[in-house]
Design an enzyme around this catalytic site. Structure first.
Site, mmCIF file in Angstrom:
data_model
loop_
_atom_site.group_PDB
_atom_site.id
_atom_site.type_symbol
_atom_site.label_atom_id
_atom_site.label_comp_id
_atom_site.label_asym_id
_atom_site.label_seq_id
_atom_site.Cartn_x
_atom_site.Cartn_y
_atom_site.Cartn_z
ATOM 1 N N GLU A 174 0.828 -1.204 0.000
ATOM 2 C CA GLU A 174 0.000 0.000 0.000
ATOM 3 C C GLU A 174 0.866 1.260 0.000
ATOM 4 O O GLU A 174 0.589 2.226 -0.733
ATOM 5 C CB GLU A 174 -0.911 0.014 1.236
ATOM 6 N N CYS B 12 -0.052 0.697 7.705
ATOM 7 C CA CYS B 12 -0.475 1.084 6.359
ATOM 8 C C CYS B 12 -1.777 1.869 6.395
ATOM 9 O O CYS B 12 -2.029 2.713 5.529
ATOM 10 C CB CYS B 12 -0.638 -0.160 5.488
ATOM 11 N N LEU C 236 21.002 -26.751 -4.348
ATOM 12 C CA LEU C 236 19.678 -26.235 -3.969
ATOM 13 C C LEU C 236 19.585 -24.711 -4.106
ATOM 14 O O LEU C 236 18.934 -24.041 -3.306
ATOM 15 C CB LEU C 236 19.305 -26.670 -2.543
ATOM 16 N N GLU D 68 11.898 -31.297 -2.393
ATOM 17 C CA GLU D 68 12.453 -31.857 -3.622
ATOM 18 C C GLU D 68 12.955 -33.287 -3.447
ATOM 19 O O GLU D 68 13.779 -33.756 -4.216
ATOM 20 C CB GLU D 68 13.572 -30.946 -4.152
#
Length: 366
Positions: A52, A87, A207, A288
């Site tokens: 925002e 915000c 990785l 994975e």
């Protein structure tokens, strides 16, 4: 342009920063006046501006008035002082008169408070536009806030007959260049990559995400007996690895954070392992392998999404991507929703979402 058009644009912005904002969720915001675009923004890395504020600052830099504008934002604006100012204060100071919100913030310090704050100061607030997509965008954050667990995606490159390697362990490369490139983009969208010790001992993976400008996820290894070699590639990357082992594993000095947890049936329970990642502000985890880890994630219903890269080949007698199972009753099999299909060269990516017994729902305004 309709309200949905602008919210979908905000969702695109949120998606563009997945994996870069934790522990904050990735959020997109678009500011519009009389159906015309004014400015937009997305969440910056932790400690920097939220979506925002980025959108408001962009408008101000272009000297565009915000009085009477509408803001479309995928998640309820925060109303508390954290590393950044609320915000809601920025929205009120800017003179924005209407805020359209995708979903309520599940974080206990917000959870409807931002909506109330805006309404108390005369801002029109509409909640729930494209809510399902907005909830999916913050799934990791939502799970962490309400359940203490991260969002989990299991990724595997498999042959047409469901194999991840030959019987001898050869797996490079089952899929082609386009599929591998997209796989690295998936890595960049997650906070951490988790593998079992068997994958480390056999493949010695780095990785890393290998995407230009992308952020490497944190390597995580399930290693009950702390067998990882000190010279493993993932211990010497840009991110400090996390090694999760049993509480009685031998003491070792490694270039990693070693997390010791109780053991059941000679393994660290996955719920404990995933919970300790949330404690470290890791909300999106890409698993994975290997086959045993994938099977355990699926059987325990801890996986949210399967991402299966299916190659146009078969590997007779190869190793299955789900290693071993004692399932006897088909009614006990995990069920997944309809696939999202993407062709990548000669390969196909199939993405399935688990049909949870207790699906994620919106948080009520308090």
């Amino acid at each position: 342009m309709t309200d949905s058009h602008w919210m979908l644009r905000a969702l695109d912005l949120a998606r563009s920063v997945l994996g870069t904002t934790s522990p904050n969720p990735s959020v997109g915001a678009v500011i519009v006046r009389d159906g015309q675009f004014v400015a937009e923004g997305c969440t910056q890395p932790v400690g920097q501006a939220h979506a925002e504020v980025v959108a408001i600052q962009a408008a101000q830099e272009m000297k565009r008035s915000l009085d009477g504008c509408t803001m479309y934002v995928t998640l309820e604006p925060c109303c508390h002082q954290g590393l950044t100012a609320p915000c809601t204060r920025s929205i009120l100071d800017a003179g924005i008169s209407r805020v359209v919100i995708g979903t309520v913030d599940p974080y206990i310090s917000v959870r409807g408070g931002g909506i109330r704050k805006l309404r108390e100061h005369g801002v029109q607030v509409d909640v729930g536009l494209e809510q399902e997509q907005c909830l999916r965008m913050i799934r990791g954050f939502h799970r962490a806030c309400l359940h203490g667990l991260p969002e989990v995606t299991c990724k595997a490159a498999i042959s047409l007959d469901g194999r991840i390697s030959t019987a001898a362990g050869q797996s490079q490369w089952i899929t082609g260049t386009e599929a591998r490139k997209f796989g690295h983009q998936l890595r960049a969208m997650h906070d951490a990559i988790l593998v079992g010790i068997g994958t480390v001992l056999e493949d010695n993976p780095k990785l890393t995400c290998r995407v230009p400008g992308g952020k490497d996820p944190v390597p995580v290894v399930l290693d009950t007996h702390l067998r990882i070699p000190a010279d493993s590639a993932l211990l010497h990357g840009n991110q400090r690895a996390i090694i999760i082992c049993g509480e009685d594993a031998a003491e070792r000095s490694l270039n990693a954070e070693i997390v010791r947890l109780p053991v059941e049936n000679d393994r660290v329970p996955l719920v404990l392992a995933l919970g300790t990642l949330v404690d470290r502000n890791i909300h999106r985890v890409l698993v994975e392998g290997g086959g045993v880890v994938h099977r355990s994630m699926v059987e325990t219903r801890l996986v949210d999404t399967l991402a299966l890269f299916v190659a146009s080949t078969v590997i007779p007698g190869g190793r299955p991507w789900l290693a071993g199972s004692d399932l006897e009753d088909l009614n006990d099999a995990p069920r997944f929703g309809p696939p999202v299909i993407r062709q990548l060269g000669n390969d196909v990516l199939l993405q399935y979402e688990l049909v949870h017994q207790h699906p994620m729902t919106a948080v009520e305004e308090e």
